[in-house]
Design a protein around this motif. Structure first.
Motif, PDB file in Angstrom:
ATOM      1  N   GLU A 149     -32.577  23.731  -1.940  1.00 22.32           N
ATOM      2  CA  GLU A 149     -33.765  23.072  -2.633  1.00 22.32           C
ATOM      3  C   GLU A 149     -32.820  22.047  -3.642  1.00 22.32           C
ATOM      4  OE1 GLU A 149     -37.677  25.595  -3.026  1.00 22.32           O
ATOM      5  OE2 GLU A 149     -36.248  26.063  -4.358  1.00 22.32           O
ATOM      6  N   MET A 150     -31.527  22.637  -3.928  1.00 18.57           N
ATOM      7  CA  MET A 150     -30.955  21.639  -5.067  1.00 18.57           C
ATOM      8  C   MET A 150     -29.989  20.736  -4.321  1.00 18.57           C
ATOM      9  SD  MET A 150     -29.892  24.683  -7.751  1.00 18.57           S
ATOM     10  CE  MET A 150     -29.368  23.791  -9.326  1.00 18.57           C
ATOM     11  N   LEU A 153     -37.390  16.299  -4.814  1.00 15.98           N
ATOM     12  CA  LEU A 153     -37.989  17.750  -4.014  1.00 15.98           C
ATOM     13  C   LEU A 153     -39.149  18.169  -4.829  1.00 15.98           C
ATOM     14  CD1 LEU A 153     -37.180  19.701  -1.724  1.00 15.98           C
ATOM     15  CD2 LEU A 153     -36.363  21.146  -3.582  1.00 15.98           C
ATOM     16  N   LYS A 190     -32.745  28.439  -2.680  1.00 12.74           N
ATOM     17  CA  LYS A 190     -32.684  27.800  -4.005  1.00 12.74           C
ATOM     18  C   LYS A 190     -31.466  26.895  -3.886  1.00 12.74           C
ATOM     19  CE  LYS A 190     -32.426  27.929  -8.773  1.00 12.74           C
ATOM     20  NZ  LYS A 190     -33.435  28.248  -9.898  1.00 12.74           N
ATOM     21  N   VAL A 207     -26.590  30.378  -9.360  1.00 16.23           N
ATOM     22  CA  VAL A 207     -26.320  28.980  -9.281  1.00 16.23           C
ATOM     23  C   VAL A 207     -26.487  28.079 -10.685  1.00 16.23           C
ATOM     24  CG1 VAL A 207     -28.490  28.483  -8.312  1.00 16.23           C
ATOM     25  CG2 VAL A 207     -26.867  26.627  -7.986  1.00 16.23           C
ATOM     26  N   VAL A 208     -25.619  27.404 -11.151  1.00 15.14           N
ATOM     27  CA  VAL A 208     -25.608  26.660 -12.390  1.00 15.14           C
ATOM     28  C   VAL A 208     -25.587  25.236 -12.117  1.00 15.14           C
ATOM     29  CG1 VAL A 208     -25.059  26.343 -14.889  1.00 15.14           C
ATOM     30  CG2 VAL A 208     -24.896  28.585 -13.489  1.00 15.14           C
ATOM     31  N   GLU A 209     -26.206  24.265 -12.712  1.00 12.71           N
ATOM     32  CA  GLU A 209     -26.167  22.791 -12.410  1.00 12.71           C
ATOM     33  C   GLU A 209     -25.027  22.725 -13.805  1.00 12.71           C
ATOM     34  OE1 GLU A 209     -29.203  20.037 -13.051  1.00 12.71           O
ATOM     35  OE2 GLU A 209     -27.857  18.369 -12.405  1.00 12.71           O
ATOM     36  N   GLU A 215     -39.135  30.191 -14.412  1.00  7.05           N
ATOM     37  CA  GLU A 215     -39.628  29.225 -13.616  1.00  7.05           C
ATOM     38  C   GLU A 215     -40.801  29.740 -12.959  1.00  7.05           C
ATOM     39  OE1 GLU A 215     -35.127  27.791 -11.813  1.00  7.05           O
ATOM     40  OE2 GLU A 215     -36.445  29.361 -10.545  1.00  7.05           O
ATOM     41  N   TYR A 255     -36.040  23.478 -10.807  1.00  5.65           N
ATOM     42  CA  TYR A 255     -35.724  22.741  -9.557  1.00  5.65           C
ATOM     43  C   TYR A 255     -36.661  22.775  -8.576  1.00  5.65           C
ATOM     44  CZ  TYR A 255     -30.964  22.752 -12.002  1.00  5.65           C
ATOM     45  OH  TYR A 255     -30.251  22.573 -12.863  1.00  5.65           O
ATOM     46  N   SER A 256     -37.752  23.440  -8.666  1.00  4.77           N
ATOM     47  CA  SER A 256     -38.637  23.787  -7.382  1.00  4.77           C
ATOM     48  C   SER A 256     -39.724  24.637  -7.844  1.00  4.77           C
ATOM     49  CB  SER A 256     -38.003  24.164  -6.205  1.00  4.77           C
ATOM     50  OG  SER A 256     -38.442  25.559  -6.034  1.00  4.77           O
ATOM     51  N   ARG A 279     -32.610  14.795  -5.459  1.00  6.20           N
ATOM     52  CA  ARG A 279     -32.640  16.175  -5.651  1.00  6.20           C
ATOM     53  C   ARG A 279     -34.132  16.281  -6.684  1.00  6.20           C
ATOM     54  NH1 ARG A 279     -28.766  18.563  -9.265  1.00  6.20           N
ATOM     55  NH2 ARG A 279     -30.355  18.176 -10.807  1.00  6.20           N
ATOM     56  N   ASN A 304     -40.858  27.143  -6.243  1.00 14.26           N
ATOM     57  CA  ASN A 304     -40.604  28.438  -5.745  1.00 14.26           C
ATOM     58  C   ASN A 304     -39.561  29.273  -6.886  1.00 14.26           C
ATOM     59  OD1 ASN A 304     -41.728  28.143  -3.149  1.00 14.26           O
ATOM     60  ND2 ASN A 304     -40.166  26.780  -2.404  1.00 14.26           N
ATOM     61  N   GLY A 363     -24.870  14.602  -4.491  1.00 17.41           N
ATOM     62  CA  GLY A 363     -25.155  14.246  -5.907  1.00 17.41           C
ATOM     63  C   GLY A 363     -25.323  15.207  -6.866  1.00 17.41           C
ATOM     64  N   SER A 364     -25.386  16.664  -6.454  1.00 17.51           N
ATOM     65  CA  SER A 364     -25.596  17.659  -7.405  1.00 17.51           C
ATOM     66  C   SER A 364     -24.183  18.307  -7.551  1.00 17.51           C
ATOM     67  CB  SER A 364     -26.531  18.526  -6.856  1.00 17.51           C
ATOM     68  OG  SER A 364     -27.674  18.282  -6.657  1.00 17.51           O
ATOM     69  N   HIS A 365     -24.031  18.522  -8.944  1.00 18.22           N
ATOM     70  CA  HIS A 365     -22.890  19.107  -9.515  1.00 18.22           C
ATOM     71  C   HIS A 365     -23.061  20.682  -9.641  1.00 18.22           C
ATOM     72  CE1 HIS A 365     -21.518  15.136  -9.942  1.00 18.22           C
ATOM     73  NE2 HIS A 365     -20.360  15.480  -9.928  1.00 18.22           N
ATOM     74  N   LEU A 366     -22.821  21.516  -8.958  1.00 14.14           N
ATOM     75  CA  LEU A 366     -23.304  23.064  -9.043  1.00 14.14           C
ATOM     76  C   LEU A 366     -22.069  23.835  -9.253  1.00 14.14           C
ATOM     77  CD1 LEU A 366     -25.839  23.033  -6.060  1.00 14.14           C
ATOM     78  CD2 LEU A 366     -26.243  22.615  -8.467  1.00 14.14           C
ATOM     79  N   ALA A 367     -22.498  25.147 -10.090  1.00 12.85           N
ATOM     80  CA  ALA A 367     -21.136  26.174  -9.871  1.00 12.85           C
ATOM     81  C   ALA A 367     -21.871  27.446  -9.174  1.00 12.85           C
ATOM     82  CB  ALA A 367     -21.184  26.716 -11.367  1.00 12.85           C
ATOM     83  N   ILE A 368     -21.244  27.651  -8.257  1.00 13.54           N
ATOM     84  CA  ILE A 368     -21.772  29.072  -7.359  1.00 13.54           C
ATOM     85  C   ILE A 368     -20.844  30.064  -7.202  1.00 13.54           C
ATOM     86  CG2 ILE A 368     -23.420  27.577  -6.149  1.00 13.54           C
ATOM     87  CD1 ILE A 368     -21.547  27.413  -3.709  1.00 13.54           C
ATOM     88  N   THR A 372     -37.143  31.611  -8.929  1.00  8.61           N
ATOM     89  CA  THR A 372     -36.250  32.680  -8.833  1.00  8.61           C
ATOM     90  C   THR A 372     -35.996  33.318 -10.207  1.00  8.61           C
ATOM     91  OG1 THR A 372     -34.399  31.026  -9.050  1.00  8.61           O
ATOM     92  CG2 THR A 372     -35.042  31.833  -6.788  1.00  8.61           C
ATOM     93  N   ASN A 404     -29.852  11.566 -10.297  1.00  7.84           N
ATOM     94  CA  ASN A 404     -30.128  12.415  -9.090  1.00  7.84           C
ATOM     95  C   ASN A 404     -31.528  12.434  -8.606  1.00  7.84           C
ATOM     96  OD1 ASN A 404     -27.803  14.391  -9.169  1.00  7.84           O
ATOM     97  ND2 ASN A 404     -28.223  14.876 -11.258  1.00  7.84           N
TER      98      ASN A 404
END
Lengths: 75, 702
Positions: free
Chosen positions: A29-30, B106, A26, B487-489, B73, B64-65, B103, B67, A56-61, B69, B100
């Protein structure tokens, strides 16, 4: 070995090629790809999760995920 | 003659303005298949593409895809893999955010490989100059081998071009894949393709990786496909390789067609993030936002709610004096009008709540809250994303439970579903509001904060704290293993679009009123029947009462009231209320409240309506009084004191805070967890807790 979790706020690095298998699909892909430049933007108040900017992606992990992704620190 | 409608599926990453485009294309024609939530279920609308051609637009959840999760989705995958003619889209409209684009492409590349005609709409192009982005549209069209349109959905720019592109794309029906997985391992994918040549290689690959098979796949083929699934590490490796390969292709295409002048890319977001995610100010601001929401609900809605309350009381009166006497008039005056009033009275509060939630989501602030809260929520077995259901739960538990679909870990999702009904939903608000106004004085504390509003805030806090504690216990007791992945955008900050917010509020309020309204209205009619009919003792009530009080010299009005009260006591509903009275007396309730408790198990909000019906059946016809006034004057015949005094009122507040009283929520939990086990645990666990706590509260305070 440096990982995303070992960056300081504002610091940048490149995701190393060898960590491909430890990046969840995931995230790949991001845009969290080997070779991509990654910057640690912010750390949440309780030290977790991490707010990163990659490709270019702003993500929280979560720190747990971040500590598995190896990087090469840039100057 | 118009041609057959084109079915268009709208797909895109979250935060690309997909909803804006959907609103522009379909306007007020949109319908939701099910209960509301942010595009949780299939949203659909029609759009006039040209003078002779219409389209049905289906809005799919943001992803986002392909696939998946999360459950959310997987809806996208299921819709796209269906070969069934009725369901499968003719054209796919992919929405991408200009900032973006890489991304976003994709997802586009994956969809392209399904070989369905695809239109790419690049949104928010009005931001291009400011962000220093330039696009060579002609070259991009050629490279992607598809229709590409530049739009700005919020500013209503390029919408006609999208419509034209859909028609053009549908007529040409050309669809070529963008990537060829055979390049990863020729022999492996050659073998896969040979299983069923009717499907594209990518479709077969998705069936293997996602174990999701269309109905047309034969048992034999399925077995062959499953045999590819045996070597999991190889599968994973190829999925990784595929993603990298896709990005390589995308980079090649964008290299000459998409340029960013990085010096211009600096923007507001960094500054705002510093404040909103600050280790102290971050939480402080969040608290302030919550406080503002709750204060507004109380302040802004009190006027329209009082207005609705009096209007319906007057309407009832008007109907009574103008309709001929008879059973039908009684049904209208005592059953239907108060019933409808009981639904309408919700609208102000629900709309305000939905308005705030919509604004928080639209601006991008909600993601910052998720970021701030993840660590805390994790300690209680949940996920940062659980904060959205918990906040939405203050409007209604049903969309909140649907909103848990974005949580990928089953255990975290289940815990969130189980505790969401503890949050103070708007159905509790009318109950709280009326009880608070009866037992809490309307004074100011600390010189500015209304004590009634403060009590309400405390009830909200009670709901949240209980939800969190329940989650903690569940986390320790539930033996479920599931991977927690997060994971959070963090999207760009945006000013909320008025149109999007209004549509959202309208849609959710409408769904709530129609959904819950049906139950409330039906119940009030049933109630009216049960309250105005009864066994032998009911029919003799009038005669017996007149005989009993014959020597007391009562006035005509008083006599009528006495008769009505005796009648109610002996009606079917009175008998039901009386039979549970021994169990609820220790909590401070009489049999009339008992009736309201019984009906509240269908839906909490019925409480006020039930009391309204009971008191309007039992009271003098001539006086115009609102429910509140009727309740205030109610005397407990056993003690001679007011029924709604402080101890009983507090006990009722606590009961309604904890008890599971909503059939619709139980049904949705059953649907989402696929078993009756969890809704039953909620029903008995929460209601048991409510009983014990109310008992303690009343016994201490009395």
């Amino acid at each position: 070995m440096n990982t995303i979790a070992s960056l300081h706020i504002g610091e940048m690095g490149y995701i190393s090629e060898e960590s491909l298998d430890s990046i969840p699909l995931k995230l790949l892909e991001m845009g969290c790809l080997p070779g991509a430049e990654v910057q640690l933007v912010q750390i949440a108040p309780l030290k977790d999760p991490l707010y990163i900017c990659v490709n270019g992606s702003h993500l929280a992990i979560r720190k747990e995920t971040a500590s598995k992704i190896k990087i090469l620190k840039s100057e | 003659m118009s041609k057959k409608d084109i079915k268009v599926a709208l797909i895109g990453n979250p935060n690309t303005g997909k909803t804006s485009l959907f609103n522009q294309l379909t306007g007020l024609t949109q319908k939701v298949g099910n209960y509301p939530g942010v595009t949780v279920d299939k949203k659909q609308g029609t759009c006039k593409l040209s003078a002779t051609q219409n389209a049905v637009i289906i809005d799919l959840p943001g992803t986002y895809s392909i696939n998946p999760t999360s459950v959310d989705e997987s809806i996208v995958l299921k819709t796209l893999l269906k070969k069934d003619i009725k369901e499968s889209p003719d054209v796919i409209l992919v929405v991408a955010d200009v900032e973006n684009l890489k991304r976003n492409l994709l997802l586009f590349s994956q969809i392209k490989d399904l070989e369905i005609p695809t239109v790419l709409a690049i949104n928010m192009v009005d931001q291009m100059t400011r962000k220093g982005i330039s696009i060579d549209l002609t070259a991009l069209k050629e490279e992607l081998n598809t229709e590409v349109v530049l739009i700005s959905a919020r500013k209503n720019q390029g919408i006609e071009a999208v419509k034209a592109a859909i028609i053009k794309c549908h007529v040409a029906a050309k669809a070529t894949p963008m990537c060829d997985n055979k390049k990863i391992d020729p022999a492996y994918f050659e073998e896969l393709k040979a299983i069923n040549p009717n499907y594209t290689l990518y479709e077969l690959w998705l069936m293997v990786t996602q174990k999701n098979f269309p109905e047309e796949i034969t048992k034999q083929e399925k077995e062959k496909l499953l045999s590819f699934n045996k070597d999991v590490s190889k599968l994973k490796k190829y999925q990784h390789k595929e993603t990298i390969y896709r990005y390589q292709e995308i980079n090649k295409i964008l290299k000459n067609t998409y340029l960013v002048d990085k010096s211009k890319a600096k923007d507001l977001r960094a500054k705002l993030d510093k404040v909103f995610t600050h280790r102290i100010f971050g939480y402080f601001i969040f608290l302030l936002v919550l406080l503002l929401i709750f204060q507004s609900i109380f302040d802004w809605s009190s006027l329209p709610m009082d207005l609705i309350d009096t209007t319906f009381a007057e309407l009832s009166d008007f109907a009574r004096s103008n309709l001929p006497t008879g059973v039908l008039s009684d049904l209208i005056v005592e059953g239907i009008i108060p019933g409808i009033g009981g639904v309408i009275i919700f609208i102000p509060q629900i709309a305000i709540l939905f308005l705030f939630i919509a604004v928080l989501e639209e601006t991008g602030y909600m993601s910052r809250v998720v970021f701030l809260m993840d660590k805390i929520m994790r300690r209680f077995g949940m996920n940062g994303k659980s904060i959205i259901p918990l906040i939405s739960g203050t409007a209604c538990a049903i969309p909140a439970i649907m909103a848990t679909r974005t949580i990928s870990s089953w255990k975290e999702r289940l815990i969130t579903i189980l505790v969401v009904p503890f949050t103070t939903c708007s159905a509790r608000l009318p109950v709280y509001a009326i009880l608070i106004s009866l037992i809490i004085p309307d004074t100011k504390i600390f010189g500015f904060y209304n004590l009634q509003a403060f009590t309400l805030l405390m009830l909200y806090a009670l709901g949240f704290v209980t939800a969190i504690l329940a989650a903690y216990i569940l986390q320790k007791t539930l033996k479920i293993k599931s991977n927690s992945f997060f994971v959070v955008e963090m999207p760009n900050y945006k000013l909320p679009s008025v149109k999007n917010v209004l549509f959202d509020v309208l849609e959710k309020t409408k769904a709530f009123v129609l959904g819950a309204g049906k139950i409330i209205l039906a119940l009030s009619v049933v109630l009216w029947f049960l309250a105005s009919n009864g066994p032998e003792s009911y029919k003799n009530a009038e005669q017996n009462t007149i005989e009993k009080v014959a020597n007391k010299n009562l006035g005509a009005d008083e006599l009528q009231q006495k008769i009505a009260a005796v009648k109610l006591e002996n009606s079917y509903i009175g008998i039901m209320g009386k039979s549970i009275e021994p169990a609820i007396r220790p909590l401070g309730y009489d049999w009339k409240i008992g009736i309201a408790l019984i009906t509240s198990f269908a839906a909490r909000e019925v409480f006020v309506g039930t009391l309204a019906t009971i008191y309007s059946v039992g009271s003098d016809d001539e006086n115009t009084t609102t429910i509140k006034e009727k309740m205030r004057s109610e005397i407990n015949p056993a003690t001679g004191k007011k029924i709604f005094n402080f101890p009983a009122g507090m006990s009722l507040l606590v009961f309604y805070a904890f008890a599971m009283q909503c059939m619709a929520t139980l049904a949705i939990v059953k649907r989402e967890t696929k078993t009756w086990k969890w809704p039953l645990i909620q029903l008995f666990g929460m209601t048991g807790l409510a009983y014990v706590c109310s008992l303690i509260v009343f016994q201490i305070l009395k």
